[in-house]
Design a protein around this motif. Structure first.
Motif, PDB file in Angstrom:
ATOM      1  N   THR A  47       0.838  -1.207   0.000  1.00  0.00           N
ATOM      2  CA  THR A  47       0.000   0.000   0.000  1.00  0.00           C
ATOM      3  C   THR A  47       0.869   1.252   0.000  1.00  0.00           C
ATOM      4  O   THR A  47       0.620   2.193  -0.764  1.00  0.00           O
ATOM      5  CB  THR A  47      -0.942   0.001   1.220  1.00  0.00           C
ATOM      6  OG1 THR A  47      -1.821  -1.130   1.108  1.00  0.00           O
ATOM      7  CG2 THR A  47      -1.768   1.264   1.297  1.00  0.00           C
ATOM      8  N   ALA A  48       1.899   1.268   0.830  1.00  0.00           N
ATOM      9  CA  ALA A  48       2.800   2.424   0.886  1.00  0.00           C
ATOM     10  C   ALA A  48       3.482   2.653  -0.466  1.00  0.00           C
ATOM     11  O   ALA A  48       3.618   3.799  -0.916  1.00  0.00           O
ATOM     12  CB  ALA A  48       3.833   2.234   1.993  1.00  0.00           C
ATOM     13  N   THR A  49       3.879   1.579  -1.121  1.00  0.00           N
ATOM     14  CA  THR A  49       4.508   1.701  -2.439  1.00  0.00           C
ATOM     15  C   THR A  49       3.515   2.270  -3.454  1.00  0.00           C
ATOM     16  O   THR A  49       3.862   3.151  -4.247  1.00  0.00           O
ATOM     17  CB  THR A  49       5.047   0.338  -2.912  1.00  0.00           C
ATOM     18  OG1 THR A  49       6.035  -0.094  -1.987  1.00  0.00           O
ATOM     19  CG2 THR A  49       5.635   0.420  -4.310  1.00  0.00           C
ATOM     20  N   ALA A  50       2.284   1.801  -3.436  1.00  0.00           N
ATOM     21  CA  ALA A  50       1.261   2.305  -4.353  1.00  0.00           C
ATOM     22  C   ALA A  50       1.005   3.793  -4.116  1.00  0.00           C
ATOM     23  O   ALA A  50       0.882   4.565  -5.072  1.00  0.00           O
ATOM     24  CB  ALA A  50      -0.025   1.510  -4.208  1.00  0.00           C
ATOM     25  N   LEU A  51       0.947   4.198  -2.857  1.00  0.00           N
ATOM     26  CA  LEU A  51       0.746   5.618  -2.552  1.00  0.00           C
ATOM     27  C   LEU A  51       1.922   6.461  -3.030  1.00  0.00           C
ATOM     28  O   LEU A  51       1.754   7.632  -3.373  1.00  0.00           O
ATOM     29  CB  LEU A  51       0.517   5.822  -1.054  1.00  0.00           C
ATOM     30  CG  LEU A  51      -0.847   5.382  -0.529  1.00  0.00           C
ATOM     31  CD1 LEU A  51      -0.865   5.417   0.997  1.00  0.00           C
ATOM     32  CD2 LEU A  51      -1.953   6.262  -1.091  1.00  0.00           C
ATOM     33  N   ALA A  52       3.103   5.869  -3.065  1.00  0.00           N
ATOM     34  CA  ALA A  52       4.302   6.598  -3.491  1.00  0.00           C
ATOM     35  C   ALA A  52       4.445   6.680  -5.002  1.00  0.00           C
ATOM     36  O   ALA A  52       5.023   7.634  -5.517  1.00  0.00           O
ATOM     37  CB  ALA A  52       5.544   5.945  -2.890  1.00  0.00           C
ATOM     38  N   GLN A  53       3.901   5.699  -5.741  1.00  0.00           N
ATOM     39  CA  GLN A  53       4.184   5.678  -7.180  1.00  0.00           C
ATOM     40  C   GLN A  53       2.973   5.748  -8.093  1.00  0.00           C
ATOM     41  O   GLN A  53       3.097   6.155  -9.239  1.00  0.00           O
ATOM     42  CB  GLN A  53       5.019   4.450  -7.542  1.00  0.00           C
ATOM     43  CG  GLN A  53       4.283   3.133  -7.411  1.00  0.00           C
ATOM     44  CD  GLN A  53       5.178   1.934  -7.637  1.00  0.00           C
ATOM     45  OE1 GLN A  53       6.394   2.014  -7.515  1.00  0.00           O
ATOM     46  NE2 GLN A  53       4.576   0.816  -7.964  1.00  0.00           N
ATOM     47  N   ASP A  54       1.802   5.358  -7.640  1.00  0.00           N
ATOM     48  CA  ASP A  54       0.628   5.359  -8.511  1.00  0.00           C
ATOM     49  C   ASP A  54       0.056   6.766  -8.658  1.00  0.00           C
ATOM     50  O   ASP A  54       0.387   7.672  -7.901  1.00  0.00           O
ATOM     51  CB  ASP A  54      -0.458   4.432  -7.963  1.00  0.00           C
ATOM     52  CG  ASP A  54      -0.070   2.965  -8.010  1.00  0.00           C
ATOM     53  OD1 ASP A  54       1.004   2.650  -8.570  1.00  0.00           O
ATOM     54  OD2 ASP A  54      -0.825   2.139  -7.480  1.00  0.00           O
ATOM     55  N   ARG A  55      -0.816   6.936  -9.632  1.00  0.00           N
ATOM     56  CA  ARG A  55      -1.489   8.220  -9.829  1.00  0.00           C
ATOM     57  C   ARG A  55      -2.998   8.033  -9.959  1.00  0.00           C
ATOM     58  O   ARG A  55      -3.773   8.852  -9.498  1.00  0.00           O
ATOM     59  CB  ARG A  55      -0.954   8.913 -11.069  1.00  0.00           C
ATOM     60  CG  ARG A  55      -1.603  10.271 -11.279  1.00  0.00           C
ATOM     61  CD  ARG A  55      -1.011  11.046 -12.393  1.00  0.00           C
ATOM     62  NE  ARG A  55       0.284  11.541 -11.978  1.00  0.00           N
ATOM     63  CZ  ARG A  55       1.110  12.179 -12.771  1.00  0.00           C
ATOM     64  NH1 ARG A  55       0.790  12.383 -14.019  1.00  0.00           N
ATOM     65  NH2 ARG A  55       2.265  12.610 -12.340  1.00  0.00           N
ATOM     66  N   VAL A  56      -3.438   6.934 -10.583  1.00  0.00           N
ATOM     67  CA  VAL A  56      -4.860   6.721 -10.849  1.00  0.00           C
ATOM     68  C   VAL A  56      -5.477   5.893  -9.723  1.00  0.00           C
ATOM     69  O   VAL A  56      -4.947   4.851  -9.346  1.00  0.00           O
ATOM     70  CB  VAL A  56      -5.072   6.005 -12.201  1.00  0.00           C
ATOM     71  CG1 VAL A  56      -6.549   5.743 -12.460  1.00  0.00           C
ATOM     72  CG2 VAL A  56      -4.468   6.826 -13.333  1.00  0.00           C
ATOM     73  N   ILE A  57      -6.596   6.383  -9.218  1.00  0.00           N
ATOM     74  CA  ILE A  57      -7.354   5.705  -8.163  1.00  0.00           C
ATOM     75  C   ILE A  57      -8.840   5.833  -8.485  1.00  0.00           C
ATOM     76  O   ILE A  57      -9.225   6.527  -9.421  1.00  0.00           O
ATOM     77  CB  ILE A  57      -7.094   6.333  -6.770  1.00  0.00           C
ATOM     78  CG1 ILE A  57      -7.462   7.829  -6.793  1.00  0.00           C
ATOM     79  CG2 ILE A  57      -5.657   6.101  -6.321  1.00  0.00           C
ATOM     80  CD1 ILE A  57      -7.573   8.477  -5.433  1.00  0.00           C
ATOM     81  N   ASP A  58      -9.648   5.186  -7.677  1.00  0.00           N
ATOM     82  CA  ASP A  58     -11.079   5.469  -7.623  1.00  0.00           C
ATOM     83  C   ASP A  58     -11.339   6.069  -6.247  1.00  0.00           C
ATOM     84  O   ASP A  58     -10.604   5.786  -5.285  1.00  0.00           O
ATOM     85  CB  ASP A  58     -11.913   4.196  -7.758  1.00  0.00           C
ATOM     86  CG  ASP A  58     -11.971   3.636  -9.169  1.00  0.00           C
ATOM     87  OD1 ASP A  58     -11.464   4.299 -10.100  1.00  0.00           O
ATOM     88  OD2 ASP A  58     -12.501   2.523  -9.327  1.00  0.00           O
ATOM     89  N   ILE A  59     -12.371   6.890  -6.166  1.00  0.00           N
ATOM     90  CA  ILE A  59     -12.850   7.338  -4.866  1.00  0.00           C
ATOM     91  C   ILE A  59     -14.341   7.070  -4.785  1.00  0.00           C
ATOM     92  O   ILE A  59     -15.049   7.137  -5.800  1.00  0.00           O
ATOM     93  CB  ILE A  59     -12.559   8.834  -4.583  1.00  0.00           C
ATOM     94  CG1 ILE A  59     -13.226   9.754  -5.615  1.00  0.00           C
ATOM     95  CG2 ILE A  59     -11.061   9.086  -4.498  1.00  0.00           C
ATOM     96  CD1 ILE A  59     -13.133  11.248  -5.268  1.00  0.00           C
ATOM     97  N   THR A  60     -14.794   6.736  -3.596  1.00  0.00           N
ATOM     98  CA  THR A  60     -16.225   6.612  -3.346  1.00  0.00           C
ATOM     99  C   THR A  60     -16.601   7.671  -2.332  1.00  0.00           C
ATOM    100  O   THR A  60     -16.085   7.682  -1.207  1.00  0.00           O
ATOM    101  CB  THR A  60     -16.610   5.209  -2.826  1.00  0.00           C
ATOM    102  OG1 THR A  60     -16.251   4.234  -3.817  1.00  0.00           O
ATOM    103  CG2 THR A  60     -18.106   5.119  -2.554  1.00  0.00           C
ATOM    104  N   LYS A  66      -5.732   0.792  -7.058  1.00  0.00           N
ATOM    105  CA  LYS A  66      -6.123  -0.221  -8.037  1.00  0.00           C
ATOM    106  C   LYS A  66      -5.076  -0.489  -9.110  1.00  0.00           C
ATOM    107  O   LYS A  66      -5.319  -1.272 -10.009  1.00  0.00           O
ATOM    108  CB  LYS A  66      -7.436   0.175  -8.708  1.00  0.00           C
ATOM    109  CG  LYS A  66      -7.375   1.454  -9.519  1.00  0.00           C
ATOM    110  CD  LYS A  66      -8.729   1.760 -10.110  1.00  0.00           C
ATOM    111  CE  LYS A  66      -8.636   2.784 -11.217  1.00  0.00           C
ATOM    112  NZ  LYS A  66      -9.900   2.923 -11.918  1.00  0.00           N
ATOM    113  N   VAL A  67      -3.908   0.132  -9.025  1.00  0.00           N
ATOM    114  CA  VAL A  67      -2.918  -0.043 -10.080  1.00  0.00           C
ATOM    115  C   VAL A  67      -1.851  -1.034  -9.624  1.00  0.00           C
ATOM    116  O   VAL A  67      -1.870  -2.191 -10.036  1.00  0.00           O
ATOM    117  CB  VAL A  67      -2.306   1.308 -10.518  1.00  0.00           C
ATOM    118  CG1 VAL A  67      -1.242   1.114 -11.584  1.00  0.00           C
ATOM    119  CG2 VAL A  67      -3.405   2.241 -11.022  1.00  0.00           C
ATOM    120  N   SER A  68      -0.904  -0.627  -8.810  1.00  0.00           N
ATOM    121  CA  SER A  68       0.158  -1.542  -8.393  1.00  0.00           C
ATOM    122  C   SER A  68      -0.211  -2.336  -7.143  1.00  0.00           C
ATOM    123  O   SER A  68       0.471  -3.288  -6.798  1.00  0.00           O
ATOM    124  CB  SER A  68       1.469  -0.776  -8.156  1.00  0.00           C
ATOM    125  OG  SER A  68       1.334   0.109  -7.075  1.00  0.00           O
ATOM    126  N   ALA A  69      -1.296  -1.930  -6.491  1.00  0.00           N
ATOM    127  CA  ALA A  69      -1.823  -2.660  -5.327  1.00  0.00           C
ATOM    128  C   ALA A  69      -3.332  -2.434  -5.308  1.00  0.00           C
ATOM    129  O   ALA A  69      -3.832  -1.472  -5.893  1.00  0.00           O
ATOM    130  CB  ALA A  69      -1.192  -2.152  -4.035  1.00  0.00           C
TER     131      ALA A  69
END
Length: 125
Positions: free
Chosen positions: A5-18, A68-71
């Motif tokens: 999760t920490a890695t995804a927060l550091a490197q991803d850009r695309v997410i979904d939000i509810t 939803k991308v790397s994690a």
């Protein structure tokens, strides 16, 4: 928070939000980009028209941040509308620096973002 999760927060850009609908109270899920500036997390949109997701977060700041991308993870989060012009200018300076291909378009100069883009800071409990 897991390492994945920490890695995804550091490197991803695309997410979904509810978010929770400000009028309906119903959940609404969309895909959006998030940004990291000075160790903090932000969600914004391009300058212009009002956004339902932003109005929902102003009315109901608790939401779900879906990696939803790397994690894959559903994170409880809280949004804070960033309305102070000085703070907005500082955040957009960092946020827009790597997005020169966008800010070079007509109507997308940094001053337009500062003046008319939705902007929330995201925190995780």
């Amino acid at each position: 928070m897991s390492g994945e999760t920490a890695t995804a927060l550091a490197q991803d850009r695309v997410i979904d939000i509810t978010t929770t609908g400000r009028r309906t109270g119903s959940p609404s899920r969309i895909e959006i980009w998030f940004h990291r500036v000075d160790g903090r997390y932000y969600i914004t949109g391009t300058p212009g028209r009002p956004r339902d997701w932003y109005a929902n977060l102003v009315a109901n700041p608790a939401f779900t941040f879906h990696l939803k991308v790397s994690a894959t993870a559903d994170l409880s989060a809280t949004a804070r509308a960033v309305t102070d012009q000085g703070e907005r200018a500082k955040v957009f300076a960092g946020l827009l620096a790597p997005l020169r291909e966008i800010t070079s378009r007509p109507g997308h100069a940094p001053e337009f973002w500062i003046a008319s883009s939705p902007l929330v800071e995201v925190t995780f409990p």
